[in-house]
Design an enzyme around this catalytic site. Structure first.
Site, short mmCIF file in Angstrom:
data_model
loop_
_atom_site.label_atom_id
_atom_site.label_comp_id
_atom_site.label_asym_id
_atom_site.label_seq_id
_atom_site.Cartn_x
_atom_site.Cartn_y
_atom_site.Cartn_z
N TYR A 1 23.62 46.70 84.71
CA TYR A 1 24.06 46.87 86.17
C TYR A 1 25.12 46.13 86.63
O TYR A 1 25.91 46.80 87.54
CB TYR A 1 22.70 46.40 86.76
N GLU B 1 14.95 45.27 91.19
CA GLU B 1 14.66 43.87 90.48
C GLU B 1 14.58 44.04 88.85
O GLU B 1 14.32 44.99 88.55
CB GLU B 1 13.09 43.31 91.06
C1 LIG Z 1 18.17 47.71 79.84
C2 LIG Z 1 17.99 48.80 78.80
C3 LIG Z 1 17.68 50.28 79.55
C4 LIG Z 1 19.76 49.29 78.15
O1 LIG Z 1 19.57 50.53 77.56
P1 LIG Z 1 20.81 50.87 76.63
O2 LIG Z 1 20.62 52.22 76.32
O3 LIG Z 1 20.58 49.92 75.34
O4 LIG Z 1 21.99 50.40 77.49
P2 LIG Z 1 23.63 50.84 77.00
O5 LIG Z 1 23.63 51.19 75.64
O6 LIG Z 1 23.85 51.72 78.02
O7 LIG Z 1 24.22 49.43 77.48
C5 LIG Z 1 25.35 49.51 78.22
C6 LIG Z 1 25.65 48.00 78.46
O8 LIG Z 1 24.67 47.18 78.71
C7 LIG Z 1 24.79 45.86 78.37
N1 LIG Z 1 23.81 45.73 77.28
C8 LIG Z 1 22.95 46.44 76.72
N2 LIG Z 1 21.92 45.83 75.99
C9 LIG Z 1 22.41 44.57 75.73
C10 LIG Z 1 21.95 43.48 75.13
N3 LIG Z 1 20.80 43.81 74.42
N4 LIG Z 1 22.53 42.27 75.29
C11 LIG Z 1 23.60 42.16 76.03
N5 LIG Z 1 24.07 43.38 76.70
C12 LIG Z 1 23.62 44.63 76.87
C13 LIG Z 1 25.94 45.82 77.53
O9 LIG Z 1 27.25 45.58 78.44
C14 LIG Z 1 26.13 47.42 77.05
O10 LIG Z 1 27.53 47.82 76.95
P3 LIG Z 1 28.04 47.73 75.49
O11 LIG Z 1 27.22 48.32 74.59
O12 LIG Z 1 29.51 48.55 75.62
O13 LIG Z 1 28.48 46.35 75.21
C15 LIG Z 1 17.26 48.81 77.65
O14 LIG Z 1 17.59 47.56 77.02
C16 LIG Z 1 15.91 48.90 77.75
O15 LIG Z 1 15.05 49.95 77.98
N6 LIG Z 1 15.18 47.34 77.95
C17 LIG Z 1 13.67 47.32 78.34
C18 LIG Z 1 13.54 47.86 79.71
C19 LIG Z 1 14.12 47.18 80.90
O16 LIG Z 1 14.30 46.05 80.63
N7 LIG Z 1 14.63 47.85 81.93
C20 LIG Z 1 15.23 47.23 82.98
C21 LIG Z 1 14.32 47.30 84.00
S1 LIG Z 1 15.09 46.78 85.63
#
Ligand SMILES: CC(C)(COP(=O)(O)OP(=O)(O)OC[C@H]1O[C@@H](n2cnc3c(N)ncnc32)[C@H](O)[C@@H]1OP(=O)(O)O)[C@@H](O)C(=O)NCCC(=O)NCCS
Length: 162
Positions: free
Chosen positions: A120, A108
């Site tokens: 995802y 979720e």
């Molecule tokens: C979701 C989360 C874990 C992503 O971690 P991250 O290390 O930034 O992710 P990545 O760098 O591996 O990003 C992979 C892809 O996701 C997408 N993405 C990541 N952050 C994004 C943003 N802020 N806006 C749009 N796309 C995004 C992009 O497609 C990205 O690929 P790209 O950088 O080549 O475009 C991070 O934003 C986070 O910790 N968020 C808060 C906690 C959370 O919401 N967790 C999910 C609970 S279900």
């Protein structure tokens, strides 16, 4: 990102994990929830470490033939550097190795959480439905996402990532 290590979460990591929870979530998990998951044989817990600091983690639990991604988080200063993807990839690879017969991986996510939804989707997850007012602080719907592993055919894991 250079110098990042992805490894199993250990009990000694819990203070760092707790700090991340409190920094990143309005309804953080209690540290006892992590202690429980660490003792659970069907849970995969991984941390991302940089210079001895925990900067992210993922928690994935399997019940029978369905796996649930319970949490995935990276500290704000380290986002958008591929670390979230590294954590998820590592956990799914381990899942593939340990539990080749699972049929579905679900999760979720807040409806407004574009970052996580896009991540995802890169791994092949599709939107399957919605849970109304699932989250608190603030109230928000959850999107249910799923990755079918094609009736236990683990070769289909992550085929769409890129
Ligand atoms: C979701 C989360 C874990 C992503 O971690 P991250 O290390 O930034 O992710 P990545 O760098 O591996 O990003 C992979 C892809 O996701 C997408 N993405 C990541 N952050 C994004 C943003 N802020 N806006 C749009 N796309 C995004 C992009 O497609 C990205 O690929 P790209 O950088 O080549 O475009 C991070 O934003 C986070 O910790 N968020 C808060 C906690 C959370 O919401 N967790 C999910 C609970 S279900």
């Amino acid at each position: 990102m250079e110098g990042i290590v992805i490894r199993e979460m250990l009990y000694k990591d819990l203070p760092g994990v707790d700090r991340i929870e409190k920094t990143c979530f309005t309804t953080p998990w209690d540290i006892r929830s992590f202690e429980y998951e660490l003792g659970c044989k069907d849970t995969i817990l991984k941390v991302a470490v940089l210079n001895n600091q925990i900067i992210g983690y993922v928690c994935v639990r399997t019940i029978l033939d369905i796996t649930h991604i319970l949490n995935l988080v990276v500290l704000p200063d380290f986002r958008r550097k591929g670390i979230g993807s590294m954590l998820l990839r590592d956990a799914l690879n381990e899942l593939k190795r340990l539990k080749p017969d699972i049929n579905l991986i679900t999760l979720e996510v807040r409806e407004s959480n574009t970052a996580a939804i896009k991540l995802y989707e890169k791994f092949g997850f599709k939107v399957m439905g919605k849970r109304i007012s699932y989250y608190d602080k603030p109230y928000e719907n959850a999107i249910i996402m799923g990755l079918s592993t094609a009736h236990g055919n683990v070769k289909s894991f992550m085929k769409n990532e890129g």
